[in-house]
Each structure stands twice: as C-alpha cells, then as structure tokens.
Design a protein around this motif. Structure first.
Motif, PDB file in Angstrom:
ATOM      1  N   ILE A  74       0.780  -0.859  -0.008  1.00 26.78           N
ATOM      2  CA  ILE A  74      -0.168   0.059  -0.229  1.00 26.78           C
ATOM      3  C   ILE A  74       0.961   1.027  -0.238  1.00 26.78           C
ATOM      4  O   ILE A  74       1.631   0.750   0.762  1.00 26.78           O
ATOM      5  N   ARG A  75       0.838   1.827  -0.955  1.00 31.26           N
ATOM      6  CA  ARG A  75       1.339   2.791  -0.306  1.00 31.26           C
ATOM      7  C   ARG A  75       0.435   4.306  -0.889  1.00 31.26           C
ATOM      8  O   ARG A  75      -0.273   4.377  -1.832  1.00 31.26           O
ATOM      9  N   PHE A  76       0.739   5.608  -0.244  1.00 30.25           N
ATOM     10  CA  PHE A  76      -0.167   6.842  -0.040  1.00 30.25           C
ATOM     11  C   PHE A  76       0.818   7.948  -0.447  1.00 30.25           C
ATOM     12  O   PHE A  76       2.142   8.120   0.104  1.00 30.25           O
ATOM     13  N   LYS A  77       0.132   8.488  -0.660  1.00 29.85           N
ATOM     14  CA  LYS A  77       0.806  10.480  -0.410  1.00 29.85           C
ATOM     15  C   LYS A  77      -0.034  11.326   0.632  1.00 29.85           C
ATOM     16  O   LYS A  77      -1.400  11.377   0.375  1.00 29.85           O
ATOM     17  N   TRP A  78       1.451  12.000   0.984  1.00 37.96           N
ATOM     18  CA  TRP A  78       0.229  13.126   2.302  1.00 37.96           C
ATOM     19  C   TRP A  78      -0.129  13.811   1.145  1.00 37.96           C
ATOM     20  O   TRP A  78       0.529  14.565   0.718  1.00 37.96           O
ATOM     21  N   ASP A  79      -1.141  14.663   1.642  1.00 39.43           N
ATOM     22  CA  ASP A  79      -2.006  15.625   1.264  1.00 39.43           C
ATOM     23  C   ASP A  79      -1.616  17.295   1.613  1.00 39.43           C
ATOM     24  O   ASP A  79      -0.751  17.109   2.399  1.00 39.43           O
ATOM     25  N   GLY A  80      -1.159  17.889   0.204  1.00 43.62           N
ATOM     26  CA  GLY A  80      -0.456  18.634   0.448  1.00 43.62           C
ATOM     27  C   GLY A  80       1.250  18.357   1.061  1.00 43.62           C
ATOM     28  O   GLY A  80       1.576  19.583   0.753  1.00 43.62           O
ATOM     29  N   ASP A  81       1.839  17.625   0.552  1.00 39.20           N
ATOM     30  CA  ASP A  81       3.441  17.280   0.323  1.00 39.20           C
ATOM     31  C   ASP A  81       3.381  18.197  -1.149  1.00 39.20           C
ATOM     32  O   ASP A  81       3.319  17.369  -2.096  1.00 39.20           O
ATOM     33  N   GLU A  82       4.672  19.124  -0.217  1.00 38.01           N
ATOM     34  CA  GLU A  82       5.291  19.961  -1.702  1.00 38.01           C
ATOM     35  C   GLU A  82       6.053  18.852  -2.427  1.00 38.01           C
ATOM     36  O   GLU A  82       6.366  19.666  -3.796  1.00 38.01           O
ATOM     37  N   ASP A  83       6.502  17.477  -1.974  1.00 39.57           N
ATOM     38  CA  ASP A  83       7.857  17.174  -3.139  1.00 39.57           C
ATOM     39  C   ASP A  83       7.162  16.275  -3.639  1.00 39.57           C
ATOM     40  O   ASP A  83       5.999  15.374  -3.020  1.00 39.57           O
ATOM     41  N   PRO A  84       6.564  16.317  -5.182  1.00 35.87           N
ATOM     42  CA  PRO A  84       5.806  15.471  -5.894  1.00 35.87           C
ATOM     43  C   PRO A  84       5.989  13.619  -6.143  1.00 35.87           C
ATOM     44  O   PRO A  84       5.563  12.989  -5.858  1.00 35.87           O
ATOM     45  N   GLU A  85       7.439  13.604  -5.698  1.00 33.06           N
ATOM     46  CA  GLU A  85       8.641  12.387  -6.104  1.00 33.06           C
ATOM     47  C   GLU A  85       7.960  11.730  -3.668  1.00 33.06           C
ATOM     48  O   GLU A  85       7.896  10.571  -4.173  1.00 33.06           O
ATOM     49  N   ALA A  86       7.838  12.260  -3.052  1.00 33.08           N
ATOM     50  CA  ALA A  86       6.997  11.717  -2.063  1.00 33.08           C
ATOM     51  C   ALA A  86       6.538  10.329  -1.801  1.00 33.08           C
ATOM     52  O   ALA A  86       5.156  11.319  -2.234  1.00 33.08           O
ATOM     53  N   TYR A  87       6.279   9.818  -1.146  1.00 28.99           N
ATOM     54  CA  TYR A  87       5.011   9.143  -0.687  1.00 28.99           C
ATOM     55  C   TYR A  87       5.949   8.193   0.608  1.00 28.99           C
ATOM     56  O   TYR A  87       6.945   7.915   0.743  1.00 28.99           O
ATOM     57  N   CYS A  88       3.809   7.351   1.138  1.00 29.60           N
ATOM     58  CA  CYS A  88       5.006   6.739   2.180  1.00 29.60           C
ATOM     59  C   CYS A  88       4.284   4.976   1.817  1.00 29.60           C
ATOM     60  O   CYS A  88       3.120   5.025   1.470  1.00 29.60           O
ATOM     61  N   GLU A  89       5.074   4.696   1.937  1.00 35.78           N
ATOM     62  CA  GLU A  89       5.066   2.697   1.080  1.00 35.78           C
ATOM     63  C   GLU A  89       5.075   1.480   2.792  1.00 35.78           C
ATOM     64  O   GLU A  89       6.006   1.926   3.057  1.00 35.78           O
ATOM     65  N   MET A  90       4.515   1.095   2.388  1.00 29.63           N
ATOM     66  CA  MET A  90       4.257  -0.071   3.635  1.00 29.63           C
ATOM     67  C   MET A  90       4.423  -1.702   2.249  1.00 29.63           C
ATOM     68  O   MET A  90       3.050  -1.745   1.548  1.00 29.63           O
ATOM     69  N   LYS A  91       4.951  -2.643   2.207  1.00 27.99           N
ATOM     70  CA  LYS A  91       5.320  -3.463   1.422  1.00 27.99           C
ATOM     71  C   LYS A  91       5.520  -4.620   2.222  1.00 27.99           C
ATOM     72  O   LYS A  91       6.863  -4.631   2.307  1.00 27.99           O
ATOM     73  N   ILE A  92       4.906  -5.711   2.026  1.00 27.99           N
ATOM     74  CA  ILE A  92       5.286  -7.663   2.165  1.00 27.99           C
ATOM     75  C   ILE A  92       5.909  -8.060   1.382  1.00 27.99           C
ATOM     76  O   ILE A  92       6.059  -8.448   0.299  1.00 27.99           O
ATOM     77  N   GLU A  93       7.194  -8.135   1.330  1.00 28.38           N
ATOM     78  CA  GLU A  93       8.149  -9.504   1.580  1.00 28.38           C
ATOM     79  C   GLU A  93       8.074 -10.574   2.274  1.00 28.38           C
ATOM     80  O   GLU A  93       7.985 -10.764   3.287  1.00 28.38           O
TER      81      GLU A  93
END
Length: 134
Positions: A74-93
């Motif tokens: 699951i990957r989400f972007k914080w609303d209002g984050d000014e960096d267009p490449e920034a996100y938060c991701e939680m990945k299961i491996e």
C-alpha cells in the motif's frame, strides 16, 4: 517552495509467514489504529490519520492511496506534500532465509530529519509487535 526530500528504506522482519495475516494490519483502518495512529478513517482511496486524543495535542493528516496491491503493498501520498516524488509505502516481502514476512517501509523526509524518521518507524514497529505479536 518545492523541496526535494530524501528517501529512506527500512526493513522489519515480522513473526508471520503469510502476507494475509499482515495485510489487514497495514491496509485497514482498524489494523492501522492498533499501531500506526490513534484513529484512522478510510473512505475509498482517502485516509485520515489522527494522533493524540485531546483537542490541544491532536494532530490530523490526510493522505491519498496512490497504489495498492492486495497482500503486497500500500502506497499513499500525504495531502499537501510539496515534493511530488515523496510517498509512504508499506510492502510485504518474504525473507529468503527464514520465509518469514518482511515489512519494507519506504518513506521520505528532509535530510536532517532522516534519523528522527527512522526512530519513528522503529517505535511504530515496536507498537505493531506489542499490539499484534507479529
């Protein structure tokens, strides 16, 4: 002002061998409330996170889910984050040696905030372990 944040990738081995055990904990509001935030509301691809319980110390942040693969990430972007490449991701491996699940966190912060972000995720993972036994 458009600030370029630094990416950090953290890996946490979990006490689980099936992604189906971990998936609800990272993708559903009730699962995230057990370890990530005090309150979580999910409506479609919108997330609202609340930390703190009183009016004086309450912190709310909204995010939009930009990528989701069931039992994988699951990957989400914080609303209002000014960096267009920034996100938060939680990945299961799946770990190659132990076959246990590994939670891979990708997050972004200013260069001088990376240590604080790492500590925050370490604390979150401790909460996840205490709340779920994973």
């Amino acid at each position: 002002m458009n600030t370029k944040k630094k990416r950090i990738i953290l890996e946490y081995e979990l006490n689980a061998t099936s992604p189906s055990i971990i998936w609800p904990v990272i993708s559903e509001a009730s699962g995230l409330e057990r370890w990530f935030a005090d309150e979580v509301e999910r409506r479609g691809s919108s997330l609202k996170f609340t930390w703190g319980t009183s009016y004086m110390n309450k912190d709310e942040r909204n995010a939009t889910i930009v990528k989701e693969q069931k039992e994988k990430l699951i990957r989400f972007k914080w609303d209002g984050d000014e960096d267009p490449e920034a996100y938060c991701e939680m990945k299961i491996e799946i770990g190659e040696i132990t076959n246990d699940c590994v939670l891979v966190i990708t997050d972004f912060a200013e260069a001088d905030d990376l240590d604080s972000l790492r500590e925050l995720w370490d604390d979150n993972m401790e909460s996840l372990h205490q709340a779920t036994g994973l």
